[in-house]
Design a protein around this motif. Structure first.
Motif, PDB file in Angstrom:
ATOM      1  N   GLU A  26       0.669  -1.043  -0.058  1.00  0.00           N
ATOM      2  CA  GLU A  26      -0.126  -0.009  -0.038  1.00  0.00           C
ATOM      3  C   GLU A  26       0.812   1.387  -0.137  1.00  0.00           C
ATOM      4  OE1 GLU A  26      -3.876  -1.764   2.526  1.00  0.00           O
ATOM      5  OE2 GLU A  26      -2.355  -0.799   3.560  1.00  0.00           O
TER       6      GLU A  26
ATOM      7  N   SER B 251       1.506   4.282  -2.910  1.00  0.00           N
ATOM      8  CA  SER B 251       0.964   5.712  -2.568  1.00  0.00           C
ATOM      9  C   SER B 251       1.568   6.820  -3.147  1.00  0.00           C
ATOM     10  CB  SER B 251       0.942   5.748  -1.144  1.00  0.00           C
ATOM     11  OG  SER B 251       0.182   4.786  -0.356  1.00  0.00           O
TER      12      SER B 251
ATOM     13  N   ILE C 230       4.867   9.533   2.669  1.00  0.00           N
ATOM     14  CA  ILE C 230       3.559   9.218   1.875  1.00  0.00           C
ATOM     15  C   ILE C 230       2.968  10.541   1.898  1.00  0.00           C
ATOM     16  CG2 ILE C 230       1.440   8.018   2.013  1.00  0.00           C
ATOM     17  CD1 ILE C 230       3.730   6.157   1.563  1.00  0.00           C
TER      18      ILE C 230
ATOM     19  N   HIS D 229      -0.296  12.212   2.040  1.00  0.00           N
ATOM     20  CA  HIS D 229      -1.476  12.070   2.546  1.00  0.00           C
ATOM     21  C   HIS D 229      -2.414  12.915   1.635  1.00  0.00           C
ATOM     22  CE1 HIS D 229      -0.219   9.129   5.743  1.00  0.00           C
ATOM     23  NE2 HIS D 229       0.405  10.357   6.164  1.00  0.00           N
TER      24      HIS D 229
END
Length: 602
Positions: free
Chosen positions: A529, A533, A600, A602
């Motif tokens: 995941e 991302s 990452i 977001h």
């Protein structure tokens, strides 16, 4: 008369050849109709029974001699356009005529006689079958992308099999220790599996990770019913071997495949008893991945994946997963080196050489302990009782067994370098199997007053006199002897250590502190995941609290401290910087200065 002579000559050639002349092995000998005769065909190769043959090596030699005009890849056409720098490296005599010893001559492709690694039916299949027999596996696959491809394939195969058997499952988990190679993380990313981390024993006195406690594996299985496999590293870089037999029993009771990264142990099964019991296949592992090139006589990047005789992981799942991780343009030089390395261990001089290496290593470690400032890692250092003093890794009892030094400061070696044999033909050994590869040498440079000298300083000092070691850390250096190690290599090492000992003891170095156990971050996303991302780059101060988009692994100890999807903490950044400042390196970080990190978005 002429026709009779020609027929007679052809008959002589045919009888002398391991297979019919002028007929493609793919279309005759290895046809589907004749597969039932494979065992008889294998027996025809060479002396020493089936293991005396080298089908892939022989095929390469034969085909290279037949080619008159090459209209196939690769572009150098068997070395005809070999670049001058390579010719000089290989001592080729001229530009127009490549040397007969030029390896490019045998750098061929999937010609009819040479089979196809992606779907072997001929000489590759035969070579793999001989390897399976030699390593005592049910099935063996040759790997040309190193153990990395085998590790990825084994994890993907386990996850794929679990999903087929449990079509309604939402996730598959893999139990694995934190000291895995980065290829295991890549296997998680490719397969989509969720990691369940277990912690190997940490020896704070030595600053190294040891084996994985059985109770941790049992508890992890009980807490996670959707486990597709247990994945372990054995032996470790230091040669520490896990109790695969007992772990295997636990896994079998839950019908869970046990996958072993044995990259550093392809030689173990060829050691004399009881050390041969250290091999994962002998202890019942389901899948074992070995870097043949690391300790046997194969080319770099060549490896093998072995399927255990009672494997819970199916052959079809493994084959499909290997195809996913392997190159479609495999090097025949790499594959031929695997064939030859197997032959050497099965019927050649490999076992004799390895026995000699075992003898030399045991003798060398005993002598290292008597050179001031150095101590070698031994099995009894991994468990209590503690040493006799805080500055020593060796007990008084074992020190008393070390031979005295001669006038040069180095104990004399056996003049022949050959281990003494008992009536069975193998060197006499301790009847208790130790949890440590007896041919791995880890040296701790120790000083006075509780201090020690940096392993980086030791490695650099040895390099200046022509001794190159495998890896250095703040606390130790690791040496990887093999069946190619000679008595003169060990002698030169001991004399070099004796020289360096005087240098280090007379210098004003401050030494270092033992690395503390790394604190690992918690994962909030699976590696897959996180990998897919959106990401962004931020400064180190801004990265604290964010989720990593990188797999960052400090060397040493070679254990990832940040994985995709794990939270970046101040402690982790501090530990990474300490490794770099101490002379180590960080792999996987886009910014090796650690001033910024990929996180990452977001």
């Amino acid at each position: 008369m002429v026709r009779a002579r020609i027929l007679g000559a052809l008959l002589v050639v045919a009888l002398a050849s391991p297979r019919p002349v002028g007929i493609s092995s793919r279309h005759l000998i290895f046809s589907r109709q004749l597969r039932s005769h494979r065992s008889g065909r294998l027996a025809a190769w060479g002396g020493g029974g089936k293991q005396g043959g080298t089908p892939l090596v022989d095929a390469l030699r034969d085909v290279a001699g037949k080619v008159k005009a090459a209209f196939f890849v690769p572009g150098h056409k068997m070395g005809e356009s070999c670049p001058l720098p390579l010719q000089k490296l290989w001592e080729s005599p001229g530009l127009q005529t490549p040397s007969p010893n030029n390896p490019m001559r045998y750098d061929l492709t999937e010609l009819p006689e040479l089979d196809n690694l992606a779907s072997p039916e001929g000489v590759i299949l035969d070579a793999e079958a001989l390897a399976a027999e030699a390593f005592k596996a049910k099935k063996t696959w040759f790997l040309v992308n190193g153990s990395t491809s085998g590790v990825i394939a084994s994890i993907v195969a386990a996850v794929a099999q679990y999903r087929r058997n449990h079509p309604n499952t939402r996730s598959v988990k893999i139990i694995l220790p934190r000291n895995v190679h980065k290829s295991a993380i890549e296997g998680l990313i490719v397969s989509g599996a969720e990691p369940v981390w277990i912690t190997p024993k940490y020896n704070s006195r030595l600053g190294i990770y040891q084996d994985v406690p059985l109770e941790e594996i049992s508890e992890a299985i009980r807490q996670h019913p959707d486990v597709g496999a247990v994945f372990l590293v054995s032996p470790t870089y230091h040669g520490i071997v896990s109790n695969i037999a007992e772990i295997g029993k636990i896994c079998k009771s839950w019908n869970i495949p046990l996958l072993i990264d044995e990259a550093h142990g392809p030689h173990l099964s060829f050691l004399p008893y009881p050390y041969s019991n250290l091999s994962a296949l002998s202890q019942g592992a389901d899948v074992v991945v070995q870097s043949t090139h690391k300790y046997l006589s194969a080319f770099t990047q060549s490896a093998m994946l072995h399927m255990g005789n009672e494997s819970l992981l199916g052959q079809e799942s493994i084959s499909r997963s290997i195809a996913l991780a392997q190159s479609t343009s495999p090097s025949y030089l790499l594959m031929a080196s695997l064939d030859a390395a197997r032959w050497q261990m099965a019927v050649g001089d490999g076992v004799f050489r390895l026995n000699n290496t075992l003898h030399l290593c045991q003798q060398a470690m005993a002598q290292i302990d008597r050179i001031p400032g150095f101590q070698a890692l031994r099995p009894h250092h991994l468990s209590p009782p503690p040493p006799t003093s805080p500055n020593s890794l060796i007990s008084d009892e074992s020190a008393a067994l070390v031979p005295p030094l001669d006038s040069t400061g180095v104990p004399p070696l056996d003049s022949t370098g050959v281990p003494p044999l008992d009536s069975t033909g193998v060197p006499p050994l301790d009847p208790i199997v130790p949890p440590l590869d007896p041919t791995r040498i880890t040296i701790f440079p120790s000083g006075e007053n509780g201090e020690y000298w940096s392993g980086y300083d030791l490695a650099e000092a040895l390099r200046t006199i022509g001794i190159y070691i495998e890896v250095a850390s703040e606390r130790y250096v690791i040496l990887t002897p093999s069946l190619a190690t000679r008595e003169r290599d060990i002698s030169y090492l001991l004399r070099g250590l004796s020289h360096v000992s005087k240098t280090l003891n007379n210098s004003k170095g401050t030494g270092g502190s033992i690395l503390q156990e790394f604190r690992h971050s918690k994962g909030r996303m699976t590696p897959r995941e996180a990998f897919f991302s959106p990401i962004k780059k931020v400064l180190a101060d801004e990265a604290v609290g964010e989720l990593s988009a990188e797999t960052i692994c400090p060397y040493p100890p070679g254990i990832p401290v940040l994985l995709p999807g794990e939270e970046i903490t101040e402690a982790v950044i501090s530990e990474l910087r300490n490794v770099v400042e101490s002379g180590g390196s960080v792999v996987g970080a886009e910014d090796t200065s650690l001033k910024s990190f990929l996180v990452i978005d977001h």
